[in-house]
Design a protein around this motif. Structure first.
Motif, PDB file in Angstrom:
ATOM      1  N   GLY A 177       0.802  -1.210   0.000  1.00 10.74           N
ATOM      2  CA  GLY A 177       0.000   0.000   0.000  1.00 10.74           C
ATOM      3  C   GLY A 177       0.829   1.251   0.000  1.00 10.74           C
ATOM      4  N   GLY A 178       2.072   1.141  -0.457  1.00 11.61           N
ATOM      5  CA  GLY A 178       2.968   2.289  -0.443  1.00 11.61           C
ATOM      6  C   GLY A 178       3.250   2.821  -1.826  1.00 11.61           C
ATOM      7  N   GLU A 179       3.990   3.915  -1.863  1.00 10.41           N
ATOM      8  CA  GLU A 179       4.345   4.539  -3.131  1.00 10.41           C
ATOM      9  C   GLU A 179       5.529   3.812  -3.752  1.00 10.41           C
ATOM     10  OE1 GLU A 179       5.311   8.992  -4.966  1.00 10.41           O
ATOM     11  OE2 GLU A 179       5.407   8.631  -2.798  1.00 10.41           O
ATOM     12  N   PHE A 180       5.468   3.616  -5.061  1.00 13.18           N
ATOM     13  CA  PHE A 180       6.537   2.925  -5.787  1.00 13.18           C
ATOM     14  C   PHE A 180       7.226   3.903  -6.732  1.00 13.18           C
ATOM     15  CE2 PHE A 180       7.872   0.889  -9.751  1.00 13.18           C
ATOM     16  CZ  PHE A 180       8.784  -0.040  -9.282  1.00 13.18           C
ATOM     17  N   LYS A 181       8.564   3.852  -6.740  1.00 15.93           N
ATOM     18  CA  LYS A 181       9.336   4.649  -7.682  1.00 15.93           C
ATOM     19  C   LYS A 181      10.397   3.760  -8.326  1.00 15.93           C
ATOM     20  CE  LYS A 181       7.563   8.800  -6.906  1.00 15.93           C
ATOM     21  NZ  LYS A 181       6.852   9.568  -7.944  1.00 15.93           N
ATOM     22  N   ARG A 182      10.594   3.976  -9.619  1.00 14.52           N
ATOM     23  CA  ARG A 182      11.601   3.216 -10.344  1.00 14.52           C
ATOM     24  C   ARG A 182      12.683   4.151 -10.854  1.00 14.52           C
ATOM     25  NH1 ARG A 182      12.607   2.157 -15.727  1.00 14.52           N
ATOM     26  NH2 ARG A 182      13.545   0.130 -16.216  1.00 14.52           N
ATOM     27  N   ILE A 183      13.935   3.771 -10.641  1.00 14.07           N
ATOM     28  CA  ILE A 183      15.086   4.546 -11.103  1.00 14.07           C
ATOM     29  C   ILE A 183      15.876   3.679 -12.072  1.00 14.07           C
ATOM     30  CG2 ILE A 183      17.156   5.808 -10.431  1.00 14.07           C
ATOM     31  CD1 ILE A 183      15.969   5.913  -7.571  1.00 14.07           C
ATOM     32  N   GLN A 184      16.117   4.186 -13.257  1.00 14.45           N
ATOM     33  CA  GLN A 184      16.904   3.447 -14.239  1.00 14.45           C
ATOM     34  C   GLN A 184      18.367   3.851 -14.114  1.00 14.45           C
ATOM     35  OE1 GLN A 184      16.147   0.943 -16.559  1.00 14.45           O
ATOM     36  NE2 GLN A 184      18.380   0.938 -16.654  1.00 14.45           N
ATOM     37  N   GLY A 185      19.203   2.881 -13.802  1.00  8.59           N
ATOM     38  CA  GLY A 185      20.627   3.167 -13.677  1.00  8.59           C
ATOM     39  C   GLY A 185      21.271   3.423 -15.030  1.00  8.59           C
ATOM     40  N   THR A 186      21.923   4.572 -15.160  1.00  7.87           N
ATOM     41  CA  THR A 186      22.679   4.922 -16.364  1.00  7.87           C
ATOM     42  C   THR A 186      23.968   5.603 -15.929  1.00  7.87           C
ATOM     43  OG1 THR A 186      21.566   7.064 -16.564  1.00  7.87           O
ATOM     44  CG2 THR A 186      20.614   5.220 -17.792  1.00  7.87           C
ATOM     45  N   ALA A 187      24.936   5.643 -16.841  1.00 19.03           N
ATOM     46  CA  ALA A 187      26.236   6.214 -16.501  1.00 19.03           C
ATOM     47  C   ALA A 187      26.149   7.697 -16.169  1.00 19.03           C
ATOM     48  CB  ALA A 187      27.210   5.982 -17.655  1.00 19.03           C
ATOM     49  N   ASP A 188      25.161   8.418 -16.739  1.00 18.11           N
ATOM     50  CA  ASP A 188      25.062   9.855 -16.502  1.00 18.11           C
ATOM     51  C   ASP A 188      24.079  10.204 -15.383  1.00 18.11           C
ATOM     52  OD1 ASP A 188      22.796   9.106 -17.846  1.00 18.11           O
ATOM     53  OD2 ASP A 188      22.837  10.739 -19.309  1.00 18.11           O
ATOM     54  N   LEU A 189      23.560   9.219 -14.667  1.00 20.85           N
ATOM     55  CA  LEU A 189      22.655   9.472 -13.551  1.00 20.85           C
ATOM     56  C   LEU A 189      23.427  10.110 -12.406  1.00 20.85           C
ATOM     57  CD1 LEU A 189      19.629   8.837 -12.707  1.00 20.85           C
ATOM     58  CD2 LEU A 189      20.589   6.881 -11.480  1.00 20.85           C
ATOM     59  N   MET A 190      22.950  11.236 -11.914  1.00 14.42           N
ATOM     60  CA  MET A 190      23.632  11.977 -10.856  1.00 14.42           C
ATOM     61  C   MET A 190      22.925  11.764  -9.511  1.00 14.42           C
ATOM     62  SD  MET A 190      26.142  13.292 -12.399  1.00 14.42           S
ATOM     63  CE  MET A 190      26.753  14.407 -11.137  1.00 14.42           C
ATOM     64  N   PRO A 191      23.651  11.955  -8.381  1.00 13.29           N
ATOM     65  CA  PRO A 191      23.016  11.808  -7.069  1.00 13.29           C
ATOM     66  C   PRO A 191      21.768  12.671  -6.901  1.00 13.29           C
ATOM     67  CG  PRO A 191      25.395  11.896  -6.811  1.00 13.29           C
ATOM     68  CD  PRO A 191      25.106  12.172  -8.256  1.00 13.29           C
TER      69      PRO A 191
END
Length: 316
Positions: free
Chosen positions: A62-76
């Motif tokens: 019942g929580g919020e879902f987030k997806r992050i796609q790992g890429t070489a240019d992904l910054m903190p």
């Protein structure tokens, strides 16, 4: 006493089974992670339903879902969030990134650069992030599911040992059995029947059940002999000739916690060596660093875990 743990496991397996085929073993691993507030590294080739698996878990919680796609240019800042200027208020306001969710899927984590991987460390360990000297808490049941493809090496940044140690367990997803794959084709083979539509059938698990399961796990007894057995396993990893790095103290603690929860799943009041053996591969394998010679000989972390279990004396 452990009835709530069994109930949680049954409910989770049922809800995940509405969407994902063949989740029995995976449900046990997720129950461990949820009760112990641990994070999960999901390893497997693309196309096995890892994203759908994580979304189903988020829906069940019942929580919020987030997806992050790992890429070489992904910054903190892409995952933590940024400050933007609010014209109306005439000041800078913080816009949270995808880390501020109950269930975060970090897809292909080993494609993200070292800086971004490191940005996850505080979130995973402390359940908080620091932004310009301000500490921001994450959801109480915050959990990270990170995926990686073990067969791709170009354009990837292998996770350092300190990062791997933050994952309580590693879940290896293999190709499904023929019967399971046949069911997947029958269930989702229609042109207008996308798998993600099945998420609507997943119902929320009462968070009170999770709290009860955590309380029940605390009451399961761990004998001094069982603790000594875990320490013997840890020592064996540190002295193994094929290992450059053995089990950390954090890993030994994770082994005890996971064995406690598995004992609860089988309605036991105390932990047995068999409980430790059942969870050993999930807890140990990703924490062991093979020597170059062992890798050249074709040894694997899973094989070494099994040899350690076979050679370490079991308490009577």
């Amino acid at each position: 006493m452990s009835n709530s743990i069994q109930q949680l496991r049954a409910r989770l397996a049922h809800e995940l089974g509405r969407v994902v085929v063949g989740v029995e073993s995976s449900a046990d691993a997720l129950v461990i992670a949820l009760i112990a507030r641990g994070h999960v590294l999901v390893q497997g080739v693309p196309g096995l339903g890892k994203t759908l698996f994580a979304k189903a878990l988020a829906r069940a919680l019942g929580g919020e879902f987030k997806r992050i796609q790992g890429t070489a240019d992904l910054m903190p800042s892409d995952i933590i969030g940024v400050h933007v200027f609010d014209e109306a208020a005439r000041n800078f306001a913080f816009r949270p990134g995808p880390l501020f969710a109950d269930v975060v899927l970090m897809d292909e984590i080993n494609r993200a650069g070292p800086k971004t991987q490191s940005a996850l460390l505080e979130a995973m360990e402390e359940r908080q992030v620091s932004v310009e000297r301000t500490v921001l808490p994450l959801p109480a049941d915050f959990i990270v599911l990170a995926t990686q493809n073990p067969r791709e090496f170009e354009g990837t940044f292998p996770l350092p040992e300190s990062q791997l140690d933050r994952f309580m367990l590693r879940l290896d997803m293999a190709y499904p059995e023929r019967a399971a794959e046949s069911e997947i084709l029958a269930r989702y083979g229609g042109v207008l029947a996308p798998a993600h539509a099945a998420l609507d059938a997943v119902t929320r698990i009462d968070r009170a059940l999770l709290a009860q399961a955590r309380a029940a796990a605390e009451q399961i007894h761990v004998s001094a002999a069982l603790s000594a057995y875990v320490l013997d396993l840890a020592a064996a990893t540190r002295e193994h000739p094929h290992l450059a790095l053995g089990l950390s103290t954090r890993g030994a603690l994770a082994l005890v916690k996971a064995a406690r929860i598995v004992a609860g799943v089988r309605a036991g009041d105390f932990v047995t060596p068999d409980d430790v053996k059942q969870v050993a591969a999930w807890i140990l394998a990703h924490r062991l660093v093979l020597t170059p010679e062992a890798s050249l000989e074709g040894a694997t972390d899973a094989q070494i875990v099994q040899s350690l279990l076979a050679s370490t004396p079991v308490p009577r």
